[in-house]
Motif scaffolding. Sequence first.
Motif, PDB file in Angstrom:
ATOM      1  N   GLU A  75      -7.238   2.071   8.822  1.00  8.37           N
ATOM      2  CA  GLU A  75      -8.400   2.081   7.923  1.00  8.37           C
ATOM      3  C   GLU A  75      -9.718   2.072   8.697  1.00  8.37           C
ATOM      4  N   ALA A  76      -9.746   1.352   9.818  1.00  7.03           N
ATOM      5  CA  ALA A  76     -11.008   1.258  10.572  1.00  7.03           C
ATOM      6  C   ALA A  76     -11.416   2.626  11.106  1.00  7.03           C
TER       7      ALA A  76
ATOM      8  N   GLU B  94     -34.744  19.499   5.589  1.00 10.80           N
ATOM      9  CA  GLU B  94     -35.789  19.499   4.558  1.00 10.80           C
ATOM     10  C   GLU B  94     -37.173  19.598   5.207  1.00 10.80           C
TER      11      GLU B  94
ATOM     12  N   PHE C  70     -24.869  13.480   7.412  1.00  8.62           N
ATOM     13  CA  PHE C  70     -25.373  14.301   6.302  1.00  8.62           C
ATOM     14  C   PHE C  70     -26.817  13.922   5.971  1.00  8.62           C
ATOM     15  N   LEU C  71     -27.087  12.635   5.926  1.00 11.56           N
ATOM     16  CA  LEU C  71     -28.454  12.202   5.607  1.00 11.56           C
ATOM     17  C   LEU C  71     -29.442  12.626   6.689  1.00 11.56           C
TER      18      LEU C  71
ATOM     19  N   PHE D   9     -21.283  10.450   6.469  1.00 11.33           N
ATOM     20  CA  PHE D   9     -22.329   9.984   5.540  1.00 11.33           C
ATOM     21  C   PHE D   9     -23.697   9.965   6.238  1.00 11.33           C
TER      22      PHE D   9
ATOM     23  N   PHE E 287     -12.648   4.673   8.233  1.00 12.66           N
ATOM     24  CA  PHE E 287     -13.958   4.167   7.810  1.00 12.66           C
ATOM     25  C   PHE E 287     -15.056   4.711   8.726  1.00 12.66           C
TER      26      PHE E 287
ATOM     27  N   PRO F 223       0.822  -1.213   0.000  1.00  9.09           N
ATOM     28  CA  PRO F 223       0.000   0.000   0.000  1.00  9.09           C
ATOM     29  C   PRO F 223       0.856   1.263   0.000  1.00  9.09           C
ATOM     30  N   LEU F 224       0.431   2.252  -0.757  1.00  2.00           N
ATOM     31  CA  LEU F 224       1.216   3.475  -0.918  1.00  2.00           C
ATOM     32  C   LEU F 224       0.721   4.616  -0.033  1.00  2.00           C
ATOM     33  N   TYR F 225      -0.467   4.479   0.521  1.00  2.43           N
ATOM     34  CA  TYR F 225      -1.061   5.606   1.241  1.00  2.43           C
ATOM     35  C   TYR F 225      -0.517   5.674   2.675  1.00  2.43           C
TER      36      TYR F 225
ATOM     37  N   LYS G 223     -30.006  16.261   6.381  1.00  2.00           N
ATOM     38  CA  LYS G 223     -30.824  16.558   5.198  1.00  2.00           C
ATOM     39  C   LYS G 223     -32.316  16.353   5.504  1.00  2.00           C
ATOM     40  N   PHE G 224     -32.642  15.252   6.153  1.00  2.00           N
ATOM     41  CA  PHE G 224     -34.051  14.981   6.469  1.00  2.00           C
ATOM     42  C   PHE G 224     -34.612  16.048   7.410  1.00  2.00           C
TER      43      PHE G 224
ATOM     44  N   SER H 121     -15.647   8.404   8.130  1.00  2.00           N
ATOM     45  CA  SER H 121     -16.359   8.654   6.868  1.00  2.00           C
ATOM     46  C   SER H 121     -17.825   8.241   6.993  1.00  2.00           C
ATOM     47  N   LEU H 122     -18.053   7.126   7.677  1.00  2.00           N
ATOM     48  CA  LEU H 122     -19.424   6.646   7.852  1.00  2.00           C
ATOM     49  C   LEU H 122     -20.249   7.641   8.680  1.00  2.00           C
TER      50      LEU H 122
ATOM     51  N   VAL I 170      -1.223   3.375   7.045  1.00  5.80           N
ATOM     52  CA  VAL I 170      -1.693   1.999   6.843  1.00  5.80           C
ATOM     53  C   VAL I 170      -1.953   1.380   8.218  1.00  5.80           C
TER      54      VAL I 170
END
Lengths: 459, 65
Positions: free
Chosen positions: B27-28, B49, B41-42, B38, B31, B19-21, B45-46, B34-35, B24
């Motif tokens: 990742e968890a 709105e 944001f949802l 995600f 993840f 891996p180059l990033y 939004k609800f 980022s989750l 290393v």
Amino acid sequence: MDNELSGLTVIFTEFYYWVTVVLMFLIHVGFCLYEVGCAREKHKLNTLMKNAMLIPMITLGFFFFGWWLYFAMQNGPGITGGLKEAPWSEPLSELMGPHMGGEPVNERLTAADTATWARLNGVFWAAFLLFSWTAGSILSGAVIERIRSGAFWLLAILVGCVTWVVDAAWGWSDSGWMVQVLGYHDAYASGVIHGLAGGSALAILIHLGPRLGRFRADGSPRVFPAHNVWLVAIGMFLIYTGFWGFYAACNVPIVDIDPADGRSFFSATTIYLTPTTLSGITVNFLMSLAGGLIVGYWVSSGDPFWTFQGGLGGIITASAGNDLYHPYQAFLLAILGVFCAYRLHYWVERKFKIDDAVGAVAIHGYCGSIGVIAAGFLLWGYPSSIYEGYAPITPWGQLAGAAIMFVGLGFIPCYLLAWLLKRAGVLRIPRAVELAGMDHVILADEAAQLEELASAERA
Amino acid sequence: MLSTGSVETWQGNPLELGPLYPFVGAEAIMFVASLIVFVAFLVWKFKWEQAKYDQQAKDLNDQGR
């Protein structure tokens, strides 16, 4: 990658898929233009943002779990085996990032995994992701001018990251259970993308209901003219252009299809690893486009909307078997599919009061399903796979496959989620906002800003 | 010297590069972060709105539209 031939093969394959991804981006551009053109002035900005923001929603969902589902679900699970191991596709995998293919850090990966996937995982992921955007975008046009964006994005995530991926695992992979058991054949995704997305759109439309004023008291539909026919036309041409990339992305560009006894024969193959040629599918793509355009123009007496949609429907109808058809077969099948879809669209609209704003259920759902079933007759008895023991292509296998796509994985999951969203009161915008337009606040602000500017200029 | 990645030189055998990033093994954490974005944001939004349409519908009804 340790000699020139293997290096060139891998890097050519990597570059090939990268090009398809760039081309397929035009599908989304086309869908956005097309939808905005079809929407009325008072809804156009919301229509644009609803579809544009589908991109990050599906991209993240597909990264988190969609790509893994494609590999893991190929046996059902529980039909031809259990969940498949696919550590390269998991969201924590080192192979989801830049990797040179050397020894893995993660012990669940093997040296063979890294050597195989280091340069291909990302471009394969991206190609599938662009299919996912398309699946979501097909829904988007049908529901314009009254759905809430949040609800739409949830439905798009369901279709783009779960249901279409599962159906691809089942029927659009070299070892999916539908290929093994049913002999399912759908080379360019008539059913796995279009049939499924059409069934999904129909389910959502049932709960969403028609736009205000769509139907007269006698049940006949009123026409909502496109506010910008040029956006519609350019959008459709861009969708056609992106569809070239879609076709190329459905192929594997270079595979040794005859490795037995030390022989080698390199060819492009379908996703099923059965041989085809880019040359052959290019002719069939164009002949099915021609057939669809002709019949679309004919049945609608030259209406631009149905003519362009007919071209798209023609390609979609022939796509299931366009790896093997003769160009005349692709042409004639396109005519049959678009003619039936056009008639079905108006019958369903009048009978069930379904307001499909862009004809998505017809062009994607009906054409795709007709195409899958027709392939069962035209390709009856062909081997569905390079592997021994798989069922051959049959009409009943294709019929079952079309039902699984349109109803099982298309209609039912979206029907349930749309029902939940409706129950929660978050599916449709309020009536007053629909009447005034989803952009009415923005448009009022814009008018005030222009008035202020004009006053400043006069002063 | 501080290093965020496992690459020490580009001069060695490329077959030994994985891996180059940077970071290393983390990742968890990435993840989960980022989750959260995600899902947040949802949810936002609800809620946004709902509030927006409630207000717009009220304003329009007040105006008799």
